[in-house]
Design a protein around this motif. Sequence first.
Motif, PDB file in Angstrom:
ATOM      1  N   ILE A   1     -32.864  11.275   2.549  1.00 29.95           N
ATOM      2  CA  ILE A   1     -31.496  10.858   2.232  1.00 29.95           C
ATOM      3  C   ILE A   1     -31.240   9.597   3.038  1.00 29.95           C
ATOM      4  N   ASP A   2     -31.144   8.496   2.329  1.00 32.71           N
ATOM      5  CA  ASP A   2     -30.786   7.248   2.999  1.00 32.71           C
ATOM      6  C   ASP A   2     -29.284   7.097   2.822  1.00 32.71           C
ATOM      7  N   GLY A   3     -28.590   6.846   3.942  1.00 34.54           N
ATOM      8  CA  GLY A   3     -27.135   6.802   3.876  1.00 34.54           C
ATOM      9  C   GLY A   3     -26.549   8.199   4.083  1.00 34.54           C
ATOM     10  N   THR A   4     -27.092   8.923   5.075  1.00 35.46           N
ATOM     11  CA  THR A   4     -26.578  10.282   5.338  1.00 35.46           C
ATOM     12  C   THR A   4     -25.063  10.254   5.582  1.00 35.46           C
TER      13      THR A   4
ATOM     14  N   GLU B   1     -22.631  -4.992   1.218  1.00 37.46           N
ATOM     15  CA  GLU B   1     -22.928  -4.740   2.637  1.00 37.46           C
ATOM     16  C   GLU B   1     -22.784  -3.267   2.981  1.00 37.46           C
ATOM     17  N   SER B   2     -23.247  -2.917   4.177  1.00 36.57           N
ATOM     18  CA  SER B   2     -23.082  -1.545   4.671  1.00 36.57           C
ATOM     19  C   SER B   2     -21.617  -1.178   4.818  1.00 36.57           C
ATOM     20  N   VAL B   3     -21.337   0.093   4.699  1.00 33.16           N
ATOM     21  CA  VAL B   3     -20.008   0.595   5.046  1.00 33.16           C
ATOM     22  C   VAL B   3     -19.870   0.613   6.567  1.00 33.16           C
TER      23      VAL B   3
ATOM     24  N   ALA C   1     -19.881  -0.395  10.160  1.00 33.42           N
ATOM     25  CA  ALA C   1     -19.782  -1.672  10.879  1.00 33.42           C
ATOM     26  C   ALA C   1     -20.903  -1.796  11.916  1.00 33.42           C
ATOM     27  N   GLY C   2     -21.398  -0.668  12.412  1.00 33.54           N
ATOM     28  CA  GLY C   2     -22.469  -0.704  13.410  1.00 33.54           C
ATOM     29  C   GLY C   2     -23.831  -1.077  12.833  1.00 33.54           C
ATOM     30  N   HIS C   3     -23.959  -1.108  11.498  1.00 32.58           N
ATOM     31  CA  HIS C   3     -25.262  -1.385  10.884  1.00 32.58           C
ATOM     32  C   HIS C   3     -25.450  -2.845  10.492  1.00 32.58           C
ATOM     33  N   SER C   4     -24.340  -3.584  10.418  1.00 24.87           N
ATOM     34  CA  SER C   4     -24.444  -4.996  10.037  1.00 24.87           C
ATOM     35  C   SER C   4     -23.212  -5.719  10.560  1.00 24.87           C
TER      36      SER C   4
ATOM     37  N   MET D   1     -21.084  -0.465   0.642  1.00 23.82           N
ATOM     38  CA  MET D   1     -21.759   0.670   0.021  1.00 23.82           C
ATOM     39  C   MET D   1     -22.831   1.175   0.972  1.00 23.82           C
ATOM     40  N   ASP D   2     -22.983   2.497   1.052  1.00 30.65           N
ATOM     41  CA  ASP D   2     -24.021   3.052   1.918  1.00 30.65           C
ATOM     42  C   ASP D   2     -25.381   3.020   1.213  1.00 30.65           C
ATOM     43  N   SER D   3     -26.416   2.952   2.004  1.00 24.88           N
ATOM     44  CA  SER D   3     -27.799   3.200   1.557  1.00 24.88           C
ATOM     45  C   SER D   3     -28.432   2.063   0.772  1.00 24.88           C
TER      46      SER D   3
ATOM     47  N   ILE E   1     -25.691 -10.402  -3.751  1.00 26.15           N
ATOM     48  CA  ILE E   1     -26.395 -10.703  -2.500  1.00 26.15           C
ATOM     49  C   ILE E   1     -26.197  -9.547  -1.519  1.00 26.15           C
ATOM     50  N   TYR E   2     -27.301  -9.082  -0.913  1.00 26.41           N
ATOM     51  CA  TYR E   2     -27.221  -8.035   0.101  1.00 26.41           C
ATOM     52  C   TYR E   2     -27.527  -8.675   1.450  1.00 26.41           C
ATOM     53  N   LEU E   3     -26.570  -8.573   2.352  1.00 23.87           N
ATOM     54  CA  LEU E   3     -26.748  -9.104   3.709  1.00 23.87           C
ATOM     55  C   LEU E   3     -26.708  -7.971   4.712  1.00 23.87           C
ATOM     56  N   ARG E   4     -27.634  -8.020   5.666  1.00 23.30           N
ATOM     57  CA  ARG E   4     -27.642  -7.054   6.778  1.00 23.30           C
ATOM     58  C   ARG E   4     -27.934  -7.852   8.035  1.00 23.30           C
ATOM     59  N   LEU E   5     -26.908  -8.064   8.823  1.00 19.06           N
ATOM     60  CA  LEU E   5     -27.037  -8.938   9.992  1.00 19.06           C
ATOM     61  C   LEU E   5     -27.090  -8.087  11.252  1.00 19.06           C
ATOM     62  N   PRO E   6     -28.075  -8.347  12.109  1.00 18.57           N
ATOM     63  CA  PRO E   6     -28.255  -7.530  13.313  1.00 18.57           C
ATOM     64  C   PRO E   6     -26.968  -7.400  14.129  1.00 18.57           C
ATOM     65  N   THR E   7     -26.714  -6.187  14.617  1.00 16.58           N
ATOM     66  CA  THR E   7     -25.549  -5.982  15.473  1.00 16.58           C
ATOM     67  C   THR E   7     -25.981  -5.857  16.930  1.00 16.58           C
ATOM     68  N   SER E   8     -27.258  -5.580  17.128  1.00 16.97           N
ATOM     69  CA  SER E   8     -27.730  -5.475  18.511  1.00 16.97           C
ATOM     70  C   SER E   8     -29.119  -6.068  18.588  1.00 16.97           C
TER      71      SER E   8
ATOM     72  N   THR F   1     -31.470  -4.743  20.252  1.00 14.73           N
ATOM     73  CA  THR F   1     -32.461  -3.696  20.494  1.00 14.73           C
ATOM     74  C   THR F   1     -32.790  -2.858  19.261  1.00 14.73           C
ATOM     75  N   TYR F   2     -31.867  -2.724  18.293  1.00  8.09           N
ATOM     76  CA  TYR F   2     -32.138  -1.866  17.140  1.00  8.09           C
ATOM     77  C   TYR F   2     -33.231  -2.464  16.262  1.00  8.09           C
ATOM     78  N   GLN F   3     -34.222  -1.651  15.935  1.00 11.13           N
ATOM     79  CA  GLN F   3     -35.250  -2.102  14.994  1.00 11.13           C
ATOM     80  C   GLN F   3     -35.075  -1.362  13.676  1.00 11.13           C
TER      81      GLN F   3
ATOM     82  N   TRP G   1     -38.628   2.864   6.165  1.00 14.89           N
ATOM     83  CA  TRP G   1     -38.153   3.685   5.036  1.00 14.89           C
ATOM     84  C   TRP G   1     -36.767   3.265   4.554  1.00 14.89           C
ATOM     85  N   ASP G   2     -36.062   2.500   5.348  1.00 18.12           N
ATOM     86  CA  ASP G   2     -34.730   2.024   4.929  1.00 18.12           C
ATOM     87  C   ASP G   2     -34.815   0.800   4.018  1.00 18.12           C
ATOM     88  N   HIS G   3     -36.010   0.226   3.846  1.00 15.93           N
ATOM     89  CA  HIS G   3     -36.098  -1.042   3.108  1.00 15.93           C
ATOM     90  C   HIS G   3     -37.257  -1.172   2.127  1.00 15.93           C
TER      91      HIS G   3
HETATM   92  N1  LIG Z   1     -27.527   0.182  14.568  1.00 13.70           N
HETATM   93  C1  LIG Z   1     -28.049   0.169  13.360  1.00 13.70           C
HETATM   94  N2  LIG Z   1     -28.292  -1.007  12.715  1.00 13.70           N
HETATM   95  C2  LIG Z   1     -28.825  -1.019  11.489  1.00 13.70           C
HETATM   96  N3  LIG Z   1     -29.152   0.110  10.797  1.00 13.70           N
HETATM   97  C3  LIG Z   1     -28.948   1.300  11.373  1.00 13.70           C
HETATM   98  C4  LIG Z   1     -28.383   1.400  12.678  1.00 13.70           C
HETATM   99  N4  LIG Z   1     -28.278   2.710  12.978  1.00 13.70           N
HETATM  100  C5  LIG Z   1     -28.769   3.387  11.921  1.00 13.70           C
HETATM  101  N5  LIG Z   1     -29.178   2.557  10.946  1.00 13.70           N
HETATM  102  C6  LIG Z   1     -29.791   2.856   9.668  1.00 13.70           C
HETATM  103  O1  LIG Z   1     -28.917   2.537   8.611  1.00 13.70           O
HETATM  104  C7  LIG Z   1     -29.240   3.379   7.533  1.00 13.70           C
HETATM  105  C8  LIG Z   1     -28.134   3.409   6.528  1.00 13.70           C
HETATM  106  O2  LIG Z   1     -28.027   2.130   5.990  1.00 13.70           O
HETATM  107  P1  LIG Z   1     -26.662   1.586   5.376  1.00 13.70           P
HETATM  108  O3  LIG Z   1     -25.821   1.136   6.514  1.00 13.70           O
HETATM  109  O4  LIG Z   1     -27.176   0.459   4.539  1.00 13.70           O
HETATM  110  O5  LIG Z   1     -26.078   2.700   4.594  1.00 13.70           O
HETATM  111  C9  LIG Z   1     -29.491   4.693   8.177  1.00 13.70           C
HETATM  112  O6  LIG Z   1     -30.324   5.441   7.333  1.00 13.70           O
HETATM  113  P2  LIG Z   1     -30.124   7.061   7.248  1.00 13.70           P
HETATM  114  O7  LIG Z   1     -28.787   7.329   6.703  1.00 13.70           O
HETATM  115  O8  LIG Z   1     -31.248   7.418   6.340  1.00 13.70           O
HETATM  116  O9  LIG Z   1     -30.326   7.558   8.639  1.00 13.70           O
HETATM  117  C10 LIG Z   1     -30.169   4.313   9.508  1.00 13.70           C
HETATM  118  O10 LIG Z   1     -31.559   4.393   9.463  1.00 13.70           O
END
Ligand SMILES: Nc1ncnc2c1ncn2[C@@H]1O[C@H](COP(=O)(O)O)[C@@H](OP(=O)(O)O)[C@H]1O
Length: 356
Positions: free
Chosen positions: A137-140, A237-239, A241-244, A265-267, A281-288, A290-292, A296-298
């Motif tokens: 489940i991507d986007g739990t 973009e992600s829902v 805020a911590g992901h992008s 939108m999630d996932s 266009i899908y943008l995902r900009l690093p927020t930290s 350290t996060y890699q 499986w997310d891409h």
């Molecule tokens: N700080 C962070 N920056 C970017 N992605 C992160 C993150 N913390 C968690 N994620 C990832 O963002 C995914 C969801 O992506 P999106 O934001 O596009 O919905 C999560 O997948 P899971 O829900 O499978 O754990 C998780 O792996």
Amino acid sequence: MTTLYTRELEIAQLAVQRAAILTKRVFHEKAKGTVSKDDKSPVTIGDFGAQALIIAALRANFPHDAIVAEEEAAQLREDAGLRELIWGLVQETRLEDVGAEGLLGGGVKDVEDMLEVIDLGRSEGGRRGRVWTLDPIDGTKGFLRGGQYALALALLEDGDVKVGVLGCPNLPVDDAAPLAADIGSDHQTDDEGRGVIFSAVVGQGATSRPLGTGALTEGKKISMKTVTDMASASFCESVEAGHSNQSESAQIAQRLGITKPSVRMDSQAKYGSIARGAGDIYLRLPTSKTYQEKIWDHAGGDLIVREAGGQVTDTKGQRLDFGVGRTLASNSGVIAAPAGVHGQVLEVVQQVLGLK
Ligand SMILES: Nc1ncnc2c1ncn2[C@@H]1O[C@H](COP(=O)(O)O)[C@@H](OP(=O)(O)O)[C@H]1O
Ligand SMILES: [Mg+2]
Ligand SMILES: [Mg+2]
Ligand SMILES: [Mg+2]
């Protein structure tokens, strides 16, 4: 010799379709058996159950392939209640089409076998050989709040994505439907018109077909929209805020002359949506620093967008490198856009991020 990946594609689609029967059932239940992982992120009985079912199909059909999957069984070994709940779901979930169920083969013997199957996804990945990567489940978080989520499965060979499948139970079947970030207030009861599988095989284009529960139907070719005027384009973009980084993306939109608000939108439903031209266009900009990002997310989304006429890179302009291991350690962020405008978007991203 050209490898067509016909069997890999069929098994991957059926495995995703079967696991989606399980996740849809959990989606409609109030109690989703949610627990927190070590990194504080949520995981549900839906994630564990879907991972068990998909890996069981891979084990039966491609016993020599490595698997990199998101979840692991450690927490279930300590929680009998949780693992029995999942075992109940896994045992009951079957494809309606008996022939298709037979193709998936194998099955899970008992609870212990289920835990072992889940842990088959602990490969370290890498640049050699065949590696499946799975996000059950991507986007739990989207799954929990009644939004979009995806079952994501891809096959890598020597680090390159060869097959990608995304099951998106809450996206409209219709490729021409407007971008749907959530599924409205009826989500507890009505699945009518929703559920799509996006697929791609390298060099063979990308398709969509209804997710359904019966036999798979013929796929329809999908392609990205050609953006001729940035003012009418939109960001997906992600829902979370911590992901992008949403404030940087707002600046980028402004500089590009994009006037429409971003669709959140999630996932990997985001990759599928832009691949069929429902977004641009899908943008995902690093927020930290350290996060890699996780492979499986891409992986699935990356191939589906590229096969639909898009380009996918990180913010440095480099292609996503799935051969490093479980993470995209050598990349930073994601920019997915129609090939014709990707360079222009990248340029502005780099200006705003101070990369040039
Ligand atoms: N700080 C962070 N920056 C970017 N992605 C992160 C993150 N913390 C968690 N994620 C990832 O963002 C995914 C969801 O992506 P999106 O934001 O596009 O919905 C999560 O997948 P899971 O829900 O499978 O754990 C998780 O792996
Ligand atoms: Mg994920
Ligand atoms: Mg996940
Ligand atoms: Mg997760």
